[in-house]
Design a protein around this motif. Structure first.
Motif, PDB file in Angstrom:
ATOM      1  N   SER A 133       0.819  -1.208   0.000  1.00  0.00           N
ATOM      2  CA  SER A 133       0.000   0.000   0.000  1.00  0.00           C
ATOM      3  C   SER A 133       0.861   1.270   0.000  1.00  0.00           C
ATOM      4  O   SER A 133       1.515   1.558   0.987  1.00  0.00           O
ATOM      5  N   PRO A 134       0.824   2.061  -1.108  1.00  0.00           N
ATOM      6  CA  PRO A 134       1.603   3.291  -1.162  1.00  0.00           C
ATOM      7  C   PRO A 134       0.757   4.528  -0.899  1.00  0.00           C
ATOM      8  O   PRO A 134      -0.470   4.518  -0.991  1.00  0.00           O
ATOM      9  N   THR A 135       1.433   5.622  -0.604  1.00  0.00           N
ATOM     10  CA  THR A 135       0.804   6.938  -0.500  1.00  0.00           C
ATOM     11  C   THR A 135       1.861   7.964  -0.896  1.00  0.00           C
ATOM     12  O   THR A 135       3.046   7.649  -0.949  1.00  0.00           O
ATOM     13  N   GLN A 136       1.428   9.185  -1.190  1.00  0.00           N
ATOM     14  CA  GLN A 136       2.379  10.238  -1.526  1.00  0.00           C
ATOM     15  C   GLN A 136       1.860  11.575  -1.032  1.00  0.00           C
ATOM     16  O   GLN A 136       0.681  11.709  -0.681  1.00  0.00           O
ATOM     17  N   SER A 137       2.745  12.549  -1.010  1.00  0.00           N
ATOM     18  CA  SER A 137       2.428  13.845  -0.404  1.00  0.00           C
ATOM     19  C   SER A 137       1.345  14.592  -1.170  1.00  0.00           C
ATOM     20  O   SER A 137       0.584  15.367  -0.578  1.00  0.00           O
ATOM     21  N   SER A 138       1.239  14.403  -2.472  1.00  0.00           N
ATOM     22  CA  SER A 138       0.196  15.006  -3.295  1.00  0.00           C
ATOM     23  C   SER A 138       0.149  14.231  -4.608  1.00  0.00           C
ATOM     24  O   SER A 138       1.025  13.397  -4.864  1.00  0.00           O
ATOM     25  N   THR A 139      -0.849  14.493  -5.419  1.00  0.00           N
ATOM     26  CA  THR A 139      -0.966  13.806  -6.713  1.00  0.00           C
ATOM     27  C   THR A 139      -1.174  14.840  -7.813  1.00  0.00           C
ATOM     28  O   THR A 139      -2.008  15.726  -7.681  1.00  0.00           O
ATOM     29  N   ASP A 140      -0.406  14.697  -8.887  1.00  0.00           N
ATOM     30  CA  ASP A 140      -0.506  15.614 -10.018  1.00  0.00           C
ATOM     31  C   ASP A 140      -0.887  14.835 -11.271  1.00  0.00           C
ATOM     32  O   ASP A 140      -0.409  13.710 -11.476  1.00  0.00           O
ATOM     33  N   GLU A 141      -1.730  15.403 -12.088  1.00  0.00           N
ATOM     34  CA  GLU A 141      -2.138  14.829 -13.373  1.00  0.00           C
ATOM     35  C   GLU A 141      -2.688  13.413 -13.226  1.00  0.00           C
ATOM     36  O   GLU A 141      -2.531  12.582 -14.127  1.00  0.00           O
ATOM     37  N   GLY A 142      -3.331  13.120 -12.104  1.00  0.00           N
ATOM     38  CA  GLY A 142      -3.928  11.807 -11.887  1.00  0.00           C
ATOM     39  C   GLY A 142      -2.935  10.679 -11.694  1.00  0.00           C
ATOM     40  O   GLY A 142      -3.314   9.509 -11.676  1.00  0.00           O
TER      41      GLY A 142
ATOM     42  N   TRP B 202       7.082   9.982  -1.394  1.00  0.00           N
ATOM     43  CA  TRP B 202       6.277   8.795  -1.691  1.00  0.00           C
ATOM     44  C   TRP B 202       6.655   7.764  -0.638  1.00  0.00           C
ATOM     45  O   TRP B 202       7.825   7.645  -0.273  1.00  0.00           O
ATOM     46  N   ARG B 203       5.675   7.002  -0.151  1.00  0.00           N
ATOM     47  CA  ARG B 203       5.945   6.003   0.889  1.00  0.00           C
ATOM     48  C   ARG B 203       5.141   4.746   0.611  1.00  0.00           C
ATOM     49  O   ARG B 203       4.001   4.808   0.163  1.00  0.00           O
ATOM     50  N   VAL B 204       5.749   3.608   0.901  1.00  0.00           N
ATOM     51  CA  VAL B 204       5.030   2.336   0.812  1.00  0.00           C
ATOM     52  C   VAL B 204       5.063   1.653   2.169  1.00  0.00           C
ATOM     53  O   VAL B 204       6.074   1.677   2.881  1.00  0.00           O
ATOM     54  N   ASP B 205       3.923   1.080   2.546  1.00  0.00           N
ATOM     55  CA  ASP B 205       3.773   0.331   3.799  1.00  0.00           C
ATOM     56  C   ASP B 205       3.856  -1.149   3.463  1.00  0.00           C
ATOM     57  O   ASP B 205       2.972  -1.699   2.800  1.00  0.00           O
ATOM     58  N   LEU B 206       4.915  -1.797   3.907  1.00  0.00           N
ATOM     59  CA  LEU B 206       5.122  -3.224   3.624  1.00  0.00           C
ATOM     60  C   LEU B 206       4.338  -4.130   4.577  1.00  0.00           C
ATOM     61  O   LEU B 206       4.446  -5.344   4.485  1.00  0.00           O
ATOM     62  N   THR B 207       3.581  -3.547   5.505  1.00  0.00           N
ATOM     63  CA  THR B 207       2.714  -4.188   6.523  1.00  0.00           C
ATOM     64  C   THR B 207       3.481  -4.886   7.643  1.00  0.00           C
ATOM     65  O   THR B 207       2.905  -5.196   8.669  1.00  0.00           O
TER      66      THR B 207
ATOM     67  N   ASN C 132      10.518   5.127   2.170  1.00  0.00           N
ATOM     68  CA  ASN C 132      10.172   6.442   1.631  1.00  0.00           C
ATOM     69  C   ASN C 132      11.164   6.868   0.570  1.00  0.00           C
ATOM     70  O   ASN C 132      12.352   6.585   0.678  1.00  0.00           O
ATOM     71  N   VAL C 133      10.635   7.589  -0.419  1.00  0.00           N
ATOM     72  CA  VAL C 133      11.466   8.334  -1.362  1.00  0.00           C
ATOM     73  C   VAL C 133      11.063   9.791  -1.172  1.00  0.00           C
ATOM     74  O   VAL C 133       9.882  10.124  -1.265  1.00  0.00           O
ATOM     75  N   ILE C 134      12.019  10.651  -0.885  1.00  0.00           N
ATOM     76  CA  ILE C 134      11.743  12.062  -0.660  1.00  0.00           C
ATOM     77  C   ILE C 134      12.801  12.898  -1.373  1.00  0.00           C
ATOM     78  O   ILE C 134      13.965  12.499  -1.442  1.00  0.00           O
ATOM     79  N   ILE C 135      12.378  14.039  -1.934  1.00  0.00           N
ATOM     80  CA  ILE C 135      13.327  14.991  -2.498  1.00  0.00           C
ATOM     81  C   ILE C 135      13.273  16.243  -1.636  1.00  0.00           C
ATOM     82  O   ILE C 135      12.300  16.999  -1.705  1.00  0.00           O
ATOM     83  N   PRO C 136      14.270  16.462  -0.800  1.00  0.00           N
ATOM     84  CA  PRO C 136      14.278  17.650   0.053  1.00  0.00           C
ATOM     85  C   PRO C 136      14.457  18.929  -0.768  1.00  0.00           C
ATOM     86  O   PRO C 136      15.192  18.934  -1.760  1.00  0.00           O
ATOM     87  N   GLY C 137      13.775  19.979  -0.336  1.00  0.00           N
ATOM     88  CA  GLY C 137      13.953  21.278  -0.960  1.00  0.00           C
ATOM     89  C   GLY C 137      12.656  21.839  -1.505  1.00  0.00           C
ATOM     90  O   GLY C 137      11.661  21.130  -1.634  1.00  0.00           O
ATOM     91  N   PRO C 138      12.674  23.143  -1.839  1.00  0.00           N
ATOM     92  CA  PRO C 138      11.473  23.801  -2.359  1.00  0.00           C
ATOM     93  C   PRO C 138      11.283  23.547  -3.852  1.00  0.00           C
ATOM     94  O   PRO C 138      12.238  23.245  -4.570  1.00  0.00           O
ATOM     95  N   ASP C 139      10.041  23.650  -4.305  1.00  0.00           N
ATOM     96  CA  ASP C 139       9.701  23.578  -5.737  1.00  0.00           C
ATOM     97  C   ASP C 139      10.220  22.311  -6.409  1.00  0.00           C
ATOM     98  O   ASP C 139      10.823  22.355  -7.481  1.00  0.00           O
ATOM     99  N   LYS C 140       9.971  21.178  -5.775  1.00  0.00           N
ATOM    100  CA  LYS C 140      10.409  19.892  -6.313  1.00  0.00           C
ATOM    101  C   LYS C 140       9.196  19.088  -6.781  1.00  0.00           C
ATOM    102  O   LYS C 140       8.100  19.208  -6.239  1.00  0.00           O
ATOM    103  N   ILE C 141       9.418  18.236  -7.783  1.00  0.00           N
ATOM    104  CA  ILE C 141       8.405  17.298  -8.271  1.00  0.00           C
ATOM    105  C   ILE C 141       9.003  15.911  -8.174  1.00  0.00           C
ATOM    106  O   ILE C 141      10.133  15.678  -8.612  1.00  0.00           O
ATOM    107  N   LEU C 142       8.251  14.969  -7.606  1.00  0.00           N
ATOM    108  CA  LEU C 142       8.709  13.589  -7.482  1.00  0.00           C
ATOM    109  C   LEU C 142       7.895  12.712  -8.425  1.00  0.00           C
ATOM    110  O   LEU C 142       6.692  12.554  -8.259  1.00  0.00           O
TER     111      LEU C 142
END
Length: 197
Positions: free
Chosen positions: A40-49, A80-85, A151-161
């Protein structure tokens, strides 16, 4: 971080991140497998579906226009994060990068692994950083990090993952005298305790 190129993969180089192993090791009970598939994954926001599920659906098509990648909106510290349970002993994390454009957006991406959801899991132990991005895949050698959340994270402002696939290779933790899995407290102790001589 050390990078080497593997030109056998799609005849294009692959970024490989080598990290030292954690301070304690845990005996593995099963061979490694892609434990992210179907998790089960989740992410900080979703763009373009482009929902979080696109990054671990088993489809590594790296053309964003084909609809099998995840993508966040431009923001500060997208993740982005995934829960391996359950906690796994993670050996490697392989990210398939977007290839139709914008592959440099993964520059500075961090892989974090652990059992905490503090700061959305982005404060867990650091496996590696993508200091340089080239080729279709980034391989992070985590060498036995233990955790339920990756987790996969890109630190910093104005980033797209954007992630076209995240494969997490790991093994279940060893059973203790046939009594079931090691509980979280014991796993954390094994993971953080100094090596006994």
């Amino acid at each position: 971080m050390k990078y080497t190129a593997d030109t056998n993969l799609d005849r294009r180089p692959t970024s490989i991140v080598n990290k030292p192993p954690p301070c304690a090791s845990v005996k593995l009970s099963h061979p490694t497998e892609n434990v992210a598939l179907g998790a089960s994954p989740t992410q900080s926001s979703t763009d373009e579906g482009a929902a979080a599920e696109g990054a671990n659906d088993g489809n590594s098509d790296n053309d964003f226009r084909h609809g099998s990648c995840s993508r966040t909106r431009k923001s500060k510290n997208p993740w982005w994060r995934v829960d391996l349970t359950e906690s796994f002993n993670v050996s490697d994390v392989i990210i398939t990068n977007r290839a139709d454009c914008c592959s440099d957006q993964l520059q500075g991406a961090e892989i974090r692994i652990g059992d905490s959801l503090e700061n959305e899991g982005n404060s867990n132990k650091l496996c590696g950083i993508a200091d340089a991005v080239f080729g279709p895949k980034l391989i992070f050698i985590c060498d036995g990090f233990i955790g339920r959340y990756v987790n996969v994270i890109i630190p910093g402002p104005d980033k797209i993952l954007t992630l076209c696939e995240v494969e997490i290779f790991g093994s279940e933790l060893e059973y203790l005298h046939g009594k079931g899995r090691l509980d979280t407290a014991l796993m954390l102790w094994l993971y953080t305790a100094p090596q006994l001589s």
